[in-house]
Motif scaffolding. Structure first.
Motif, short mmCIF file in Angstrom:
data_model
loop_
_atom_site.label_atom_id
_atom_site.label_comp_id
_atom_site.label_asym_id
_atom_site.label_seq_id
_atom_site.Cartn_x
_atom_site.Cartn_y
_atom_site.Cartn_z
N TRP A 1 0.81 -1.20 0.00
CA TRP A 1 0.00 0.00 0.00
C TRP A 1 0.85 1.26 0.00
CZ3 TRP A 1 -3.20 -1.88 4.73
CH2 TRP A 1 -4.21 -2.75 4.30
N LYS A 2 0.23 2.31 -0.49
CA LYS A 2 0.77 3.64 -0.28
C LYS A 2 0.31 4.07 1.11
CE LYS A 2 0.90 4.86 -5.10
NZ LYS A 2 0.68 5.83 -6.11
N SER A 3 1.00 5.02 1.69
CA SER A 3 0.67 5.49 3.04
C SER A 3 -0.78 5.95 3.13
CB SER A 3 1.60 6.62 3.46
OG SER A 3 2.90 6.16 3.58
N GLN A 4 -1.27 6.60 2.09
CA GLN A 4 -2.63 7.13 2.12
C GLN A 4 -3.67 6.01 2.24
OE1 GLN A 4 -3.59 9.68 -1.18
NE2 GLN A 4 -5.63 10.14 -0.40
N THR A 5 -3.39 4.87 1.62
CA THR A 5 -4.33 3.75 1.68
C THR A 5 -4.47 3.25 3.12
OG1 THR A 5 -3.74 3.11 -0.57
CG2 THR A 5 -4.83 1.44 0.79
N ASN B 1 -3.66 4.86 5.81
CA ASN B 1 -4.22 5.95 6.60
C ASN B 1 -5.75 5.99 6.50
OD1 ASN B 1 -3.75 8.22 8.37
ND2 ASN B 1 -4.48 9.49 6.66
N THR B 2 -6.27 5.74 5.32
CA THR B 2 -7.73 5.72 5.13
C THR B 2 -8.36 4.60 5.95
OG1 THR B 2 -7.55 6.65 2.91
CG2 THR B 2 -9.58 5.45 3.42
N TYR B 3 -7.78 3.40 5.89
CA TYR B 3 -8.31 2.28 6.69
C TYR B 3 -8.26 2.60 8.18
CZ TYR B 3 -8.76 -0.98 2.78
OH TYR B 3 -9.14 -1.61 1.63
N SER C 1 -8.18 5.53 9.64
CA SER C 1 -9.15 6.59 9.95
C SER C 1 -10.56 6.04 10.07
CB SER C 1 -9.11 7.68 8.87
OG SER C 1 -7.89 8.35 8.89
#
Length: 122
Positions: free
Chosen positions: A42-46, A48-50, A52
């Motif tokens: 994953w990218k960090s944003q992926t 982070n979304t989970y 969150s």
């Protein structure tokens, strides 16, 4: 995509990680774990979304120390399953245990042995 008590399979994988490792974990540790164990690149944003979404759902909590967040489970697996089950009974069966039992028996009658076991539980 399979679901686990209202969680997507990926959310369930993340929560299983938290339930297995009770010590707080950094974002980097979580990313490394998901990559090593579940082969998620994953990218960090992926991630982070989970995280969150799980935090909004009240399943994980964060603690900010030394400018980094540490993540932990906000409840045990058993507590989560119990909460989810109670909500299911409330929403789908009008908070009625008898309606739940009727649904599981397909409207049929319980055997005398099953009725005795259920009566002991209640």
């Amino acid at each position: 995509m399979k679901a686990f008590f209202g969680l997507t399979s990926t959310e369930a994988d993340i929560m299983e990680m938290f339930w297995k490792h009770t010590e707080p974990m950094s974002f980097k540790e979580i990313m490394e774990y998901m990559s090593a164990v579940f082969k998620k690149e994953w990218k960090s944003q992926t991630l982070n979304t989970y995280l969150s979404n799980l935090k909004k759902a009240g399943l994980i909590q964060t603690d900010r120390t030394n400018y980094h967040y540490l993540y932990t489970a906000a409840c045990t697996k058993e507590e989560y399953v119990q909460r989810w089950t109670q909500k299911l009974v409330e929403d789908a069966f009008g908070n009625s245990i008898s309606n739940l039992v009727i649904a599981f028996t397909g409207g049929g009658k319980l055997s005398p042995e099953e009725a005795k076991k259920l009566q002991k539980l209640i």
